[in-house]
Design a protein around this motif. Structure first.
Motif, PDB file in Angstrom:
ATOM      1  N   ALA A  94      54.852  43.107  29.364  1.00 29.80           N
ATOM      2  CA  ALA A  94      54.016  42.021  28.861  1.00 29.80           C
ATOM      3  C   ALA A  94      52.733  41.904  29.677  1.00 29.80           C
ATOM      4  CB  ALA A  94      54.788  40.704  28.896  1.00 29.80           C
ATOM      5  N   SER A 123      50.277  44.418  28.580  1.00 32.06           N
ATOM      6  CA  SER A 123      49.584  43.895  27.410  1.00 32.06           C
ATOM      7  C   SER A 123      48.469  42.946  27.824  1.00 32.06           C
ATOM      8  CB  SER A 123      50.594  43.171  26.507  1.00 32.06           C
ATOM      9  OG  SER A 123      49.980  42.631  25.373  1.00 32.06           O
ATOM     10  N   LEU A 128      57.076  34.543  24.522  1.00 32.37           N
ATOM     11  CA  LEU A 128      56.555  35.843  24.929  1.00 32.37           C
ATOM     12  C   LEU A 128      56.446  36.792  23.734  1.00 32.37           C
ATOM     13  CD1 LEU A 128      55.785  36.762  27.812  1.00 32.37           C
ATOM     14  CD2 LEU A 128      57.955  37.964  27.909  1.00 32.37           C
ATOM     15  N   THR A 142      52.761  38.330  22.674  1.00 31.55           N
ATOM     16  CA  THR A 142      52.492  39.773  22.690  1.00 31.55           C
ATOM     17  C   THR A 142      52.198  40.302  21.288  1.00 31.55           C
ATOM     18  OG1 THR A 142      54.894  40.165  22.630  1.00 31.55           O
ATOM     19  CG2 THR A 142      53.814  40.227  24.783  1.00 31.55           C
ATOM     20  N   ILE A 160      51.422  34.249  28.531  1.00 38.82           N
ATOM     21  CA  ILE A 160      52.096  35.405  29.128  1.00 38.82           C
ATOM     22  C   ILE A 160      52.008  35.344  30.646  1.00 38.82           C
ATOM     23  CG2 ILE A 160      51.951  37.918  29.427  1.00 38.82           C
ATOM     24  CD1 ILE A 160      51.104  38.089  26.493  1.00 38.82           C
TER      25      ILE A 160
END
Length: 500
Positions: A25, A28, A86, A90, A123
């Motif tokens: 994550a 990302s 999350l 994402t 995140i």
């Protein structure tokens, strides 16, 4: 494993699915935070906007990243809700990458970047918070690795975008000729490097005339679609973790794994406060009659990250401007390498500090890092005419400052018994500092000259180190008070034991 002992390795094996998911994550996160600078000129062409208009897209992303960091702390601190948030965030980042090529107006682009910034902030908070709760006293090692993945994503993003960037003017006016006042490719390279940080220095870019009306000739859309595909495995990994933890309707109906040993931190704390309670972390009972210290620790820890993340943002945003200005007067291509060098050294530094966090305590690492930052900044001030030393100093500065955020987060949460409240405060403070100090430093450079860039960073470094000394002093006082309190309790219990 030869570098880590068996206990750390067994902890990782126990939580490897969640750990790798949070790390991905953050990849990302890094992928999304670094693409805007290199692609901003092509996005200007796509939206047919002026440079002044397009640079507000940077502000939109930064502001909503700050909002998202705050909102991330409001998510209920349990695995089901945090994983659901999350997954959404994402997935949103991939969708934003896919939608950006369709934004033909700067306002639409600003809205898309605001949504992406909001997802990035959530995140940021959730991944830090959950890793702290998973590993507690051993969290420093895994937090260093977590923040390494930001740098990894930030390195990948420009590499993907580079082949699709326009080398010349990407908006051809109706009466455009080679002798028109359009900027040359070298000017465009200069602009791209100037905006590679966070695009807040808009005062020096109005001198470059660029077309806003005409035929758009840019291929940057392919870069965003590729990044959307690269990011898709991240929400897939979150979804796989949710399936493994039996949090999906299609999962096995047997007892959820999180009710067992999947998350040791979901059990009530010794003080009786549940981690799932939003305000449970705000109980200063652990500080043994010193509630003021509870707020001091949050305030000082947040202030340190406000300063240090502000230095990172300011240095990345303005080192190019400083390098191409007197007295250095570097070439545009050479100066353009400074920002990449800085972020690469931060990434390498975080990789190195994964092992150093295992060998040394967080206070030692913080002291070493901030002393190194001050030393480098002072040397940069002394050798301000040396282009070679600017590259050396940029490398060393990135290495030194790379570990401050994860080390400070682990240290503060350790002092506050891993209740999670400090994570939200620290992440929000860091995001605020990155945005606010850039604006302050940018305004000072615009009014006083480029040399003040180094002076502002040096002064900020000294302030950060003084705040660290204050934090260490408060920590020492709390440990001393806790020891005295424990001794007094033992002395009171001994007569009772002897008389029974």
């Amino acid at each position: 494993m030869t570098l880590l002992d068996e206990r750390i390795w067994s902890l990782f094996k126990r939580h490897w699915r969640q750990t790798l998911t949070y790390w991905s994550a953050f990849f990302s996160f890094g992928l999304c935070i670094a693409f805007l600078g290199p692609t901003v000129l092509d996005l200007r062409c796509q939206t047919q906007s002026t440079l002044q208009q397009i640079t507000w897209v940077f502000f939109s992303q930064q502001f909503f990243l700050l909002v998202g960091s705050s909102l991330g702390g409001l998510v209920k601190k349990t695995l089901p809700s945090s994983l659901l948030a999350l997954l959404c965030c994402t997935l949103i980042i991939s969708l934003v990458f896919a939608v950006i090529p369709l934004c033909n107006h700067v306002l639409l682009l600003a809205v898309a970047m605001a949504i992406a910034g909001l997802a990035m902030g959530v995140i940021d908070t959730i991944a830090n918070l959950q890793l702290v709760k998973l590993y507690q006293k051993d969290s420093a090692i895994f937090l260093q690795a977590l923040h390494f993945f930001i740098g990894l994503g930030a390195l990948v993003s420009p590499l993907v975008a580079d082949p699709f960037l326009a080398e010349d003017c990407c908006v051809l006016g109706a009466n455009w000729t080679a002798n028109s006042s359009s900027s040359s490719p070298s000017d465009l390279q200069h602009l791209r490097s100037s905006l590679a940080g966070h695009g807040v220095a808009i005062g020096n870019i109005s001198q470059y005339p660029l077309h806003t009306d005409g035929v758009v000739v840019t291929r940057v859309s392919y870069a965003f679609w590729i990044m959307a595909l690269i990011n898709l495995p991240v929400p897939a990994a979150v979804l796989a973790l949710m399936y493994h933890e039996r949090l999906l309707p299609c999962s096995d109906n047997s007892q959820r794994l999180i009710d067992g040993d999947s998350l040791s931190s979901t059990s009530p704390s010794p003080t009786g406060d549940s981690h799932g309670s939003l305000f449970g972390c705000c109980n200063p009972a652990k500080l043994r009659g010193h509630p003021a210290s509870f707020f001091i620790l949050h305030a000082v820890g947040g202030a340190i990250l406000f300063i240090t993340d502000g230095i990172v943002g300011s240095y990345a945003g303005f080192v190019y401007t400083y390098a191409v200005s007197p007295p250095l007067l570097m070439g545009h291509k050479t100066a353009g390498c400074l920002d990449s060098t800085f972020w690469a050294s931060i990434t390498v530094g975080r990789l190195a500090f994964i092992y150093l966090s295992y060998r040394y305590t967080s206070p030692r690492l913080l002291t070493f890092s901030l002393v190194g930052v001050i030393t480098v900044q002072c040397l940069l001030l002394i050798f301000y005419t040396s282009s070679v030393f600017l590259f050396i100093g940029t490398c060393v500065l990135g290495l030194c400052i790379s570990s401050v955020f994860p080390s400070m987060l682990a240290f503060t949460e350790d002092m506050l018994d891993y209740k999670g409240c400090a994570t939200t405060v620290l992440v929000t403070s860091a995001s605020t500092g990155e945005m606010v100090l850039q604006l302050l430093v940018g305004s000072v450079i615009h009014s006083q000259g480029s040399y003040t860039f180094l002076l502002c960073c040096t002064i900020s470094s000294f302030i950060g180190f003084c705040l660290l000394l204050l934090l260490l002093y408060v920590h020492h006082c709390l440990r001393h008070c806790s020891t005295d309190s424990s001794q007094n309790t033992d002395m009171k219990e001994k007569p009772e034991t002897g008389g029974s």
